[in-house]
Design an enzyme around this catalytic site. Structure first.
Site, mmCIF file in Angstrom:
data_model
loop_
_atom_site.group_PDB
_atom_site.id
_atom_site.type_symbol
_atom_site.label_atom_id
_atom_site.label_comp_id
_atom_site.label_asym_id
_atom_site.label_seq_id
_atom_site.Cartn_x
_atom_site.Cartn_y
_atom_site.Cartn_z
ATOM 1 N N GLY A 92 -2.156 2.016 -6.289
ATOM 2 C CA GLY A 92 -2.523 0.627 -6.507
ATOM 3 C C GLY A 92 -2.354 0.233 -7.958
ATOM 4 N N ALA A 93 -2.790 -0.993 -8.285
ATOM 5 C CA ALA A 93 -2.647 -1.507 -9.640
ATOM 6 C C ALA A 93 -3.458 -0.677 -10.635
ATOM 7 C CB ALA A 93 -3.084 -2.967 -9.679
ATOM 8 N N PHE A 94 -4.561 -0.087 -10.186
ATOM 9 C CA PHE A 94 -5.442 0.628 -11.102
ATOM 10 C C PHE A 94 -5.826 2.013 -10.590
ATOM 11 C CE2 PHE A 94 -6.092 -3.814 -12.207
ATOM 12 C CZ PHE A 94 -5.949 -3.774 -13.588
ATOM 13 N N GLY A 95 -5.011 2.660 -9.786
ATOM 14 C CA GLY A 95 -5.380 3.993 -9.353
ATOM 15 C C GLY A 95 -4.523 4.549 -8.243
ATOM 16 N N ILE A 139 -1.612 9.054 -0.728
ATOM 17 C CA ILE A 139 -1.048 8.158 0.287
ATOM 18 C C ILE A 139 -0.727 6.770 -0.255
ATOM 19 C CG2 ILE A 139 -2.127 9.311 2.248
ATOM 20 C CD1 ILE A 139 -4.343 7.225 2.167
ATOM 21 N N LYS A 180 -10.131 6.770 -3.529
ATOM 22 C CA LYS A 180 -9.353 6.127 -4.585
ATOM 23 C C LYS A 180 -9.831 6.612 -5.938
ATOM 24 C CE LYS A 180 -7.661 1.693 -6.328
ATOM 25 N NZ LYS A 180 -7.577 0.238 -6.103
ATOM 26 N N ASP A 218 -2.177 -10.927 -5.304
ATOM 27 C CA ASP A 218 -1.165 -9.873 -5.186
ATOM 28 C C ASP A 218 -0.968 -9.495 -3.721
ATOM 29 O OD1 ASP A 218 0.785 -8.181 -6.129
ATOM 30 O OD2 ASP A 218 -0.592 -6.549 -6.620
#
Length: 409
Positions: free
Chosen positions: A58-61, A55, A78, A175
């Site tokens: 993100g920046a790391f996952g 869904i 996540k 961000d």
């Protein structure tokens, strides 16, 4: 015997995770089940389990919508892969985990649980469970569904309410953008994704990275090479989102940072020299050499019929070139434009107020602040990826409940 039993249990869990990850197409639900001992839950009948689906990114996952096998409820899982590639990214992920466990606010996403990691040889990924939110502000803005003035006010109120809390904890998000503002079916909004967040830097002589804030929402001081900045960078982003909610299009959409700055000066005009004190020398010279532009803030009234005098007045207080003159969260929340958003939120949406037989009982503090500032001293002395790996594992494995993780130092 207890220690031996625990080791056997950990080995079985690790084997289950490894097998789940190795099998192509294995669902995130299977991973979620594999990382919990069987006695923690009764398996949910297969006919009651909805299919897993991604869904968000993100920046790391990657974030998945999955069914928690312990109670059958849908949650967000996540997956943060390859979290130990280098020291910088490892520390950022560790900081994000600590923030997810530290924050306690209705409009700020927090972790419900961090899944227990396998033995160190298999420890390459981290899984975080949080509340499932059905959408985000970007999807809503680009959708065909109508956005009334009431929607805009209640969304903007919640963004500022959550951001006030973050700033009171001495945290810069860095961000803020529509995709990082999650929304559920009741229009409750939560700020998420702390991959670029950090504690305020009080020493103006210490340089801060410029690789922050998605370009369309990046403030002019960062576009002009500022080496130090503060909470005002988040408020500029809020202003851009506010305009996007009203106009249903990105306010400053350029292909390069230089063109981004051109679009900003087209609207705000060429800034005076005193408003460029934080910019690097090259950026100031470039700005002074270009043809002078007068401000054209009247163009904001053409965003839509929702661009009333009150709305444009608040919008102009966000979109100020000089960060020192930009409005703060506290002052923005006091603006009359948000009075109706506050009333609607606390009348039927919040968890801090409640209904009684005598009527609605309102909280004494509509916009609470953090009870303590976020302490990033846990990063002190970390100089290798292995140290970060050990710290993450020890923090999570001590107890996989959020309460215990929050108390770790």
């Amino acid at each position: 015997m207890a220690m031996v039993g625990r080791r056997i249990l950990e080995q079985r869990q690790a084997q289950a995770v490894a097998e789940a990850m190795a099998f192509h197409g294995t669902s995130q639900h299977a991973i979620l089940a594999a990382t919990h001992p069987v006695y923690h839950h009764s398996p949910v009948p297969s006919q009651d389990v909805q299919p897993d689906r991604p869904i968000g990114y993100g920046a790391f996952g990657v974030v998945w919508s999955v069914t928690d096998p312990r109670d059958g409820k849908r949650v967000a899982l996540k997956k943060m892969p390859n979290v130990f590639q280098n020291l910088v990214s490892s520390k950022r992920v560790y900081r994000e985990l600590r923030m997810l466990c530290f924050f306690k606010h209705e409009n700020v996403l927090q972790a419900r649980e961090i899944l227990q990691p396998p033995p160190v040889e298999f420890f390459h990924e981290i899984y975080v469970i949080s509340e499932l939110m059905q959408s985000d502000l970007h999807k809503i803005i680009v959708s065909p569904q109508p956005l009334t003035s009431d929607h805009v006010k209640v969304f903007l109120y919640q963004i500022l309410r959550g951001l006030k809390y973050l700033h009171s904890a001495k945290v810069l998000h860095r961000d803020i953008k529509p995709g990082n503002l999650l929304v559920n079916s009741n229009c409750v909004l939560k700020i998420c994704d702390y991959g670029l967040a950090r504690v305020e830097e009080s020493d103006a002589q210490r340089h801060m990275t410029q690789e922050v804030v998605t370009q369309y929402y990046r403030p002019p001081e960062i576009l002009m090479g500022a080496r130090h900045y503060d909470y005002s960078v988040d408020l500029w982003s809020v202003g851009c989102i506010f305009a996007e909610l009203i106009g249903r299009r990105i306010l400053f959409q350029a292909q390069t940072p230089l063109l981004q700055l051109e679009l900003i000066t087209d609207l705000l005009g060429t800034p005076p020299l005193e408003d460029m004190t934080s910019a690097c020398e090259g950026a100031r010279v470039h700005m002074l050499r270009t043809a002078h532009k007068p401000p054209s803030l009247g163009a904001l009234y053409t965003l839509s019929s929702q661009a009333t005098h009150e709305a444009v007045d608040l919008l102009c207080r966000f979109l100020i070139f000089n960060p020192k003159k930009r409005i703060t969260c506290i002052d923005a929340l006091a603006h009359p434009y948000l009075d109706e958003g506050r009333l609607r939120y606390h009348s039927c949406m919040c968890q801090c107020c409640y209904n009684t037989n005598a009527g609605r009982q309102y909280t004494g503090d509509f916009e609470p602040v953090a009870t303590a500032t976020f302490d990033d001293s846990f990063e002190d002395g970390i100089s290798s990826v292995q140290q970060v790996k050990d710290a993450k594992r020890e923090t999570v494995i001590s107890n996989c409940t959020v309460a215990t993780v929050c108390s770790m130092h």
